[in-house]
Write a protein that holds these residues in place. Structure first.
Motif, mmCIF file in Angstrom:
data_model
loop_
_atom_site.group_PDB
_atom_site.id
_atom_site.type_symbol
_atom_site.label_atom_id
_atom_site.label_comp_id
_atom_site.label_asym_id
_atom_site.label_seq_id
_atom_site.Cartn_x
_atom_site.Cartn_y
_atom_site.Cartn_z
ATOM 1 N N PHE A 34 0.840 -1.192 0.000
ATOM 2 C CA PHE A 34 0.000 0.000 0.000
ATOM 3 C C PHE A 34 0.874 1.241 0.000
ATOM 4 C CE2 PHE A 34 -3.724 -2.497 1.069
ATOM 5 C CZ PHE A 34 -3.155 -3.603 1.658
ATOM 6 N N TYR A 36 0.720 5.410 0.852
ATOM 7 C CA TYR A 36 -0.012 6.478 1.519
ATOM 8 C C TYR A 36 0.763 7.780 1.362
ATOM 9 C CZ TYR A 36 -3.086 3.209 3.979
ATOM 10 O OH TYR A 36 -4.017 2.259 4.285
ATOM 11 N N PHE A 46 -4.705 7.338 2.120
ATOM 12 C CA PHE A 46 -4.533 6.192 1.221
ATOM 13 C C PHE A 46 -4.410 6.630 -0.235
ATOM 14 C CE2 PHE A 46 -4.991 1.984 -0.386
ATOM 15 C CZ PHE A 46 -5.848 2.054 -1.468
ATOM 16 N N TYR B 35 -1.809 3.288 16.005
ATOM 17 C CA TYR B 35 -0.420 3.383 15.586
ATOM 18 C C TYR B 35 0.290 4.448 16.405
ATOM 19 C CZ TYR B 35 -1.218 0.617 11.374
ATOM 20 O OH TYR B 35 -1.505 -0.403 10.508
ATOM 21 N N PHE B 45 2.694 -0.211 14.344
ATOM 22 C CA PHE B 45 1.374 -0.771 14.621
ATOM 23 C C PHE B 45 1.302 -1.249 16.065
ATOM 24 C CE2 PHE B 45 -2.481 -2.968 14.257
ATOM 25 C CZ PHE B 45 -2.337 -4.301 14.597
ATOM 26 N N PHE B 90 -1.859 7.686 16.270
ATOM 27 C CA PHE B 90 -2.903 7.738 15.260
ATOM 28 C C PHE B 90 -3.873 6.581 15.448
ATOM 29 C CE2 PHE B 90 -1.804 11.136 12.507
ATOM 30 C CZ PHE B 90 -0.424 11.209 12.468
ATOM 31 N N SER B 98 -9.630 -6.871 7.665
ATOM 32 C CA SER B 98 -8.263 -6.828 7.155
ATOM 33 C C SER B 98 -7.853 -5.403 6.848
ATOM 34 C CB SER B 98 -8.134 -7.657 5.878
ATOM 35 O OG SER B 98 -8.250 -9.022 6.169
ATOM 36 N N PRO B 99 -6.628 -5.042 7.266
ATOM 37 C CA PRO B 99 -6.162 -3.686 6.966
ATOM 38 C C PRO B 99 -5.893 -3.540 5.475
ATOM 39 C CG PRO B 99 -4.407 -4.950 7.950
ATOM 40 C CD PRO B 99 -5.620 -5.817 7.989
ATOM 41 N N GLY B 100 -5.734 -2.355 5.041
ATOM 42 C CA GLY B 100 -5.511 -2.092 3.626
ATOM 43 C C GLY B 100 -5.786 -0.637 3.391
ATOM 44 N N GLU B 101 -6.969 -0.331 2.918
ATOM 45 C CA GLU B 101 -7.353 1.067 2.771
ATOM 46 C C GLU B 101 -7.804 1.566 4.138
ATOM 47 O OE1 GLU B 101 -10.050 1.912 -0.378
ATOM 48 O OE2 GLU B 101 -10.220 4.035 0.155
ATOM 49 N N LEU B 102 -6.840 2.113 4.857
ATOM 50 C CA LEU B 102 -7.119 2.636 6.193
ATOM 51 C C LEU B 102 -7.410 4.122 6.116
ATOM 52 C CD1 LEU B 102 -4.283 0.954 8.304
ATOM 53 C CD2 LEU B 102 -6.589 0.129 7.859
ATOM 54 N N PHE B 104 -7.223 7.398 8.379
ATOM 55 C CA PHE B 104 -6.558 7.851 9.586
ATOM 56 C C PHE B 104 -7.183 9.120 10.135
ATOM 57 C CE2 PHE B 104 -2.648 5.376 10.230
ATOM 58 C CZ PHE B 104 -2.608 4.636 9.062
ATOM 59 N N GLY B 105 -7.147 9.215 11.471
ATOM 60 C CA GLY B 105 -7.504 10.461 12.123
ATOM 61 C C GLY B 105 -6.332 11.428 12.082
#
Lengths: 113, 113
Positions: A34, A36, A46, B35, B45, B90, B98-102, B104-105
């Motif tokens: 991925f 970012y 992303f 994170y 992580f 974060f 599943s993670p991937g397109e996360l 974030f704040g």
């Protein structure tokens, strides 16, 4: 040991000067790679997901490619607003600890007008 | 705006103290990830929750704990704070397990004096 390495650490480009950022990884059980983008003081945003060698994704001036050991983020004719830190992350299956998501330390890109 | 809300944005405290960071995921997202980002280590992580249950665990210290509540918001508790815990924390969310397109704040900046 699982590792994600990004190079260069920092890159300064003139506006319009194309270049590439590298992300190399040594991870077994890769489930995806991925990209970012992170602006100062903000959370990562992303950009792309790549799942298999040979895959390519494009978005505006950015193009991401993937081989079995590394990924490249190509920036074509960059503009000052492309200045940011670009982060690469890999997802690997770690059995009873679940899917792990490892980030590289990023490439800080500065595009000079 | 990613839709992920983190509070507080800034926090200054002393060594030995305990703090709680809060995260509200995007509407509809069931997974929450925590994170830690420091200058020399990049994004590390810590832990993931999916629909209230712990899903994956990273390099989270025993002094740190987290939980996800029935309304899907999450809290990260940091206790017996040390100078080295100073970092940006974060929270991210995703739809599935599943993670991937996360997403974030904006992060919570913790300073331990």
């Amino acid at each position: 040991e699982d590792q994600v390495t990004q190079s260069p650490e920092a890159l300064r480009l003139q506006e319009g000067e194309s270049s590439s950022l590298n992300c190399s990884y040594t991870v077994s059980g890769l489930r995806g790679l991925f990209w970012y983008r992170q602006d100062p003081g903000k959370g990562p945003e992303f950009l792309f997901t790549l799942y298999s060698a040979g895959e390519e994704k494009e978005k505006e001036r950015l193009k991401a490619t993937l081989t079995k050991k590394e990924s490249f983020l190509h920036i074509t004719a960059p503009k000052p607003e492309d200045s940011a830190t670009y982060l690469c992350a890999v997802q690997a299956n770690r059995g009873n600890t679940g899917n792990q998501f490892y980030f590289g330390t990023g490439t800080s890109l500065t595009v000079i007008p | 705006d990613s839709g992920v809300t983190q509070t507080p944005k800034h926090l200054i405290t002393a060594t030995g103290q305990r703090v709680t960071l809060r995260c509200s995921p995007r509407s509809g997202d069931l997974s929450v990830y925590w994170y830690q980002q420091s200058l020399d280590q990049g994004l590390q992580f810590l832990i993931q929750y999916y629909n209230g249950e712990e899903r994956a665990k990273g390099n989270i210290l025993e002094r740190f704990s987290a939980q996800q509540f029935p309304d899907l918001h999450s809290e990260l508790n940091l206790s017996s704070l040390e100078l080295g815990d100073s970092a940006l924390y974060f929270c991210a969310s995703s739809v599935g397990p599943s993670p991937g397109e996360l997403f974030f704040g904006e992060g919570s900046r913790l300073t331990v004096l």
